[in-house]
Design a protein around this motif. Structure first.
Motif, PDB file in Angstrom:
ATOM      1  N   ILE A  36       0.790  -1.040   0.120  1.00 49.43           N
ATOM      2  CA  ILE A  36       0.027  -0.031  -0.043  1.00 49.43           C
ATOM      3  C   ILE A  36       1.058   1.243  -0.070  1.00 49.43           C
ATOM      4  O   ILE A  36       0.597   2.307  -0.777  1.00 49.43           O
ATOM      5  N   GLU A  37       1.934   1.236   0.814  1.00 47.24           N
ATOM      6  CA  GLU A  37       2.855   2.427   0.667  1.00 47.24           C
ATOM      7  C   GLU A  37       3.346   2.550  -0.651  1.00 47.24           C
ATOM      8  O   GLU A  37       3.584   3.749  -1.120  1.00 47.24           O
ATOM      9  N   GLU A  38       3.825   1.502  -1.296  1.00 46.79           N
ATOM     10  CA  GLU A  38       4.449   1.752  -2.501  1.00 46.79           C
ATOM     11  C   GLU A  38       3.380   2.132  -3.486  1.00 46.79           C
ATOM     12  O   GLU A  38       3.869   2.858  -4.534  1.00 46.79           O
ATOM     13  N   ALA A  39       2.293   1.712  -3.510  1.00 40.85           N
ATOM     14  CA  ALA A  39       1.102   2.085  -4.482  1.00 40.85           C
ATOM     15  C   ALA A  39       0.855   3.607  -4.104  1.00 40.85           C
ATOM     16  O   ALA A  39       0.665   4.646  -5.201  1.00 40.85           O
ATOM     17  N   LEU A  40       0.932   4.217  -2.899  1.00 41.99           N
ATOM     18  CA  LEU A  40       0.578   5.514  -2.601  1.00 41.99           C
ATOM     19  C   LEU A  40       1.819   6.459  -3.307  1.00 41.99           C
ATOM     20  O   LEU A  40       1.671   7.346  -3.844  1.00 41.99           O
ATOM     21  N   ARG A  41       3.038   5.793  -3.155  1.00 38.13           N
ATOM     22  CA  ARG A  41       4.236   6.629  -3.637  1.00 38.13           C
ATOM     23  C   ARG A  41       4.068   6.470  -5.072  1.00 38.13           C
ATOM     24  O   ARG A  41       4.486   7.639  -5.678  1.00 38.13           O
ATOM     25  N   ASN A  42       3.519   5.548  -5.805  1.00 33.40           N
ATOM     26  CA  ASN A  42       3.630   5.407  -7.336  1.00 33.40           C
ATOM     27  C   ASN A  42       2.815   6.587  -7.847  1.00 33.40           C
ATOM     28  O   ASN A  42       2.715   7.001  -8.964  1.00 33.40           O
ATOM     29  N   ILE A  43       1.506   6.995  -7.000  1.00 30.60           N
ATOM     30  CA  ILE A  43       0.554   7.904  -7.478  1.00 30.60           C
ATOM     31  C   ILE A  43       0.850   9.414  -6.732  1.00 30.60           C
ATOM     32  O   ILE A  43       0.209  10.252  -6.802  1.00 30.60           O
ATOM     33  N   GLY A  44       2.205   9.613  -6.290  1.00 28.18           N
ATOM     34  CA  GLY A  44       2.519  10.684  -5.869  1.00 28.18           C
ATOM     35  C   GLY A  44       2.092  11.224  -4.660  1.00 28.18           C
ATOM     36  O   GLY A  44       2.030  12.429  -3.942  1.00 28.18           O
ATOM     37  N   LEU A  45       1.663  10.221  -3.589  1.00 22.15           N
ATOM     38  CA  LEU A  45       1.221  10.407  -2.252  1.00 22.15           C
ATOM     39  C   LEU A  45       2.036  10.009  -1.161  1.00 22.15           C
ATOM     40  O   LEU A  45       2.664   8.883  -1.556  1.00 22.15           O
ATOM     41  N   PRO A  46       2.004  10.622  -0.005  1.00 21.46           N
ATOM     42  CA  PRO A  46       2.753  10.147   1.283  1.00 21.46           C
ATOM     43  C   PRO A  46       2.240   8.773   1.506  1.00 21.46           C
ATOM     44  O   PRO A  46       1.150   8.366   1.394  1.00 21.46           O
ATOM     45  N   ALA A  47       3.227   7.931   1.884  1.00 21.07           N
ATOM     46  CA  ALA A  47       2.941   6.623   2.491  1.00 21.07           C
ATOM     47  C   ALA A  47       2.350   6.581   3.557  1.00 21.07           C
ATOM     48  O   ALA A  47       1.531   5.734   3.998  1.00 21.07           O
ATOM     49  N   THR A  48       2.045   7.829   4.353  1.00 22.70           N
ATOM     50  CA  THR A  48       1.266   8.012   5.531  1.00 22.70           C
ATOM     51  C   THR A  48      -0.044   8.505   5.424  1.00 22.70           C
ATOM     52  O   THR A  48      -0.665   9.040   6.239  1.00 22.70           O
ATOM     53  N   SER A  49      -0.287   8.561   3.949  1.00 25.72           N
ATOM     54  CA  SER A  49      -2.026   9.325   3.495  1.00 25.72           C
ATOM     55  C   SER A  49      -2.859   8.591   4.433  1.00 25.72           C
ATOM     56  O   SER A  49      -2.934   7.343   4.530  1.00 25.72           O
ATOM     57  N   ARG A  63      -6.855   6.209  -8.971  1.00 30.27           N
ATOM     58  CA  ARG A  63      -5.368   5.912  -9.238  1.00 30.27           C
ATOM     59  C   ARG A  63      -4.807   4.976  -8.317  1.00 30.27           C
ATOM     60  O   ARG A  63      -4.172   3.885  -8.558  1.00 30.27           O
ATOM     61  N   LEU A  64      -5.238   5.010  -6.992  1.00 30.05           N
ATOM     62  CA  LEU A  64      -4.756   4.023  -5.959  1.00 30.05           C
ATOM     63  C   LEU A  64      -5.286   2.724  -6.280  1.00 30.05           C
ATOM     64  O   LEU A  64      -4.735   1.669  -6.263  1.00 30.05           O
ATOM     65  N   HIS A  65      -6.551   2.576  -6.624  1.00 33.23           N
ATOM     66  CA  HIS A  65      -7.379   1.410  -7.058  1.00 33.23           C
ATOM     67  C   HIS A  65      -6.736   0.675  -7.944  1.00 33.23           C
ATOM     68  O   HIS A  65      -6.502  -0.376  -8.149  1.00 33.23           O
ATOM     69  N   ASN A  66      -6.608   1.624  -9.019  1.00 30.11           N
ATOM     70  CA  ASN A  66      -5.996   0.774 -10.220  1.00 30.11           C
ATOM     71  C   ASN A  66      -4.661   0.097 -10.110  1.00 30.11           C
ATOM     72  O   ASN A  66      -4.150  -0.662 -10.725  1.00 30.11           O
ATOM     73  N   VAL A  67      -3.537   1.076  -9.481  1.00 33.49           N
ATOM     74  CA  VAL A  67      -2.360   0.504  -8.759  1.00 33.49           C
ATOM     75  C   VAL A  67      -2.264  -0.717  -8.233  1.00 33.49           C
ATOM     76  O   VAL A  67      -1.646  -1.665  -8.611  1.00 33.49           O
ATOM     77  N   ILE A  68      -3.327  -0.736  -7.105  1.00 31.49           N
ATOM     78  CA  ILE A  68      -3.360  -1.985  -6.350  1.00 31.49           C
ATOM     79  C   ILE A  68      -3.847  -3.266  -6.904  1.00 31.49           C
ATOM     80  O   ILE A  68      -3.341  -4.288  -6.876  1.00 31.49           O
ATOM     81  N   VAL A  69      -4.846  -2.880  -8.025  1.00 32.95           N
ATOM     82  CA  VAL A  69      -5.488  -4.297  -8.783  1.00 32.95           C
ATOM     83  C   VAL A  69      -4.436  -4.620  -9.734  1.00 32.95           C
ATOM     84  O   VAL A  69      -4.320  -5.982  -9.961  1.00 32.95           O
ATOM     85  N   LYS A  70      -3.654  -3.804 -10.259  1.00 31.61           N
ATOM     86  CA  LYS A  70      -2.301  -4.291 -11.272  1.00 31.61           C
ATOM     87  C   LYS A  70      -1.344  -5.083 -10.491  1.00 31.61           C
ATOM     88  O   LYS A  70      -0.960  -6.062 -11.218  1.00 31.61           O
TER      89      LYS A  70
END
Length: 337
Positions: free
Chosen positions: A304-317, A329-336
């Motif tokens: 989840i932390e990696e997915a958040l960073r991939n979409i430009g958000l802090p890992a602590t979001s 964008r988070l959903h699509n990254v996690i699904v992939k």
């Protein structure tokens, strides 16, 4: 006055051509907050609905407003006219009205040239509306609970007849003064129906209207319903309606909101709408929790932390910090992954 007049209702003055009803405060004027929409004046050919007419209608059925059904009847015809004008009702439009009550809004919709499908849970009010408009074939009244009603079999024939006369009118509209206690249920049922309705115009509790339309990030009002509303529609707060326009008078003001429904091709691009909203709801189940904790049942905290960073958000979001687009964008990254 009829013996059916109920003792705890305010007294109705004797009717006469010169009688002025003074037994209740004059309905407050609508507070207009949007300057982008010009509200047209619609002249009603039928009798005006006011305090006196509303009580007479209720007395004719021996009824009082039922709190369990959230019944608050509109006393100001000009508010109903502005509702119809906000929806830009045209001759031949097909309108769904939820909770017609005594038929005050129905009256305005019919006079504007609409064909109305009215759904009323209270059998006494459903009978009253049928009796009131026996002279028209542009109204169908269903005595049903809207939250459990299958409207398509009743709505499609009306739309087909309308399309035969007007090819431009492919979609119906919703125009309703709905009971406050079912407002969110109604919104959740209607907004995904962009294949049937072009817009939904609702009179809601003012606080609810503001939360649905204007809730900001990083506030406690920001919830999954805000993601839902913006996924399926473009909402706009139109104007405030003071509580003095209703009988019985509620403890809160009301407001008119317009939801312009999106077509399926215009929805945010997610692989599965069901899994998307499952993720959103899970995220908010851990309110104030970081997403890396509230979404652990979907994948690991590290993923989840990696997915958040991939979409430009802090890992602590946290969920209240994400926009609709962020969640997509988070959903699509996690699904992939």
């Amino acid at each position: 006055m009829s013996s059916l007049l109920l003792h705890h209702l305010p007294p109705i003055p004797p009717s006469s051509p010169t009688t002025t009803i003074r037994s209740y405060p004059k309905p407050s004027p609508v507070v207009q907050v949007s300057t982008r929409t010009t509200l047209l004046c619609i002249t009603c050919a039928r009798s005006q609905d006011d305090y006196h007419a509303t009580l007479e209608a209720l007395n004719s059925k021996g009824r009082t407003p039922r709190k369990s059904l959230g019944q608050h009847y509109m006393l100001n015809s000009s508010v109903n006219e502005q509702l119809a004008a906000t929806a830009n009702i045209k001759d031949g439009d097909v309108i769904l009205e939820i909770g017609p009550g005594t038929g005050s809004l129905t009256n305005v919709l019919l006079d504007a040239g609409a064909t109305v499908l009215a759904i009323e849970k209270d059998p006494h009010m459903a009978a009253l509306v049928r009796e009131r408009f026996t002279d028209t074939d542009h109204l169908k009244v269903l005595q049903e609970d809207f939250t459990k009603c299958h409207i398509c079999p009743h709505l499609f024939p009306l739309l087909e007849n309308n399309k035969a006369m007007n090819e431009e009118s492919r979609y119906a509209k919703v125009v309703s003064n709905i009971p406050f206690n079912i407002s969110k249920d109604v919104v959740k049922l209607l907004l995904p129906m962009g294949d049937i309705f072009s817009e939904v115009v609702l009179l809601l509790q003012d606080e609810t209207a503001l939360r649905l339309v204007e809730s900001s990030l990083r506030t406690h009002e920001y919830r999954p319903i805000n993601i839902f509303v913006n996924f399926y529609s473009d909402p706009e707060y139109k104007f405030k309606v003071p509580r003095t326009n209703f009988f019985p008078q509620p403890n809160v003001d009301a407001a008119v909101v317009v939801f312009k429904l999106k077509q399926a091709v215009d929805y945010p691009p997610v692989s599965s709408i069901k899994s998307f909203f499952s993720m959103v709801n899970s995220a908010f189940n851990g309110k104030r929790k970081m997403l890396r904790r509230s979404l652990q049942h979907i994948c690991t905290s590290i993923e989840i932390e990696e997915a958040l960073r991939n979409i430009g958000l802090p890992a602590t979001s946290r969920p209240e910090e994400l926009t609709l687009d962020d969640f997509v964008r988070l959903h699509n990254v996690i699904v992939k992954s």
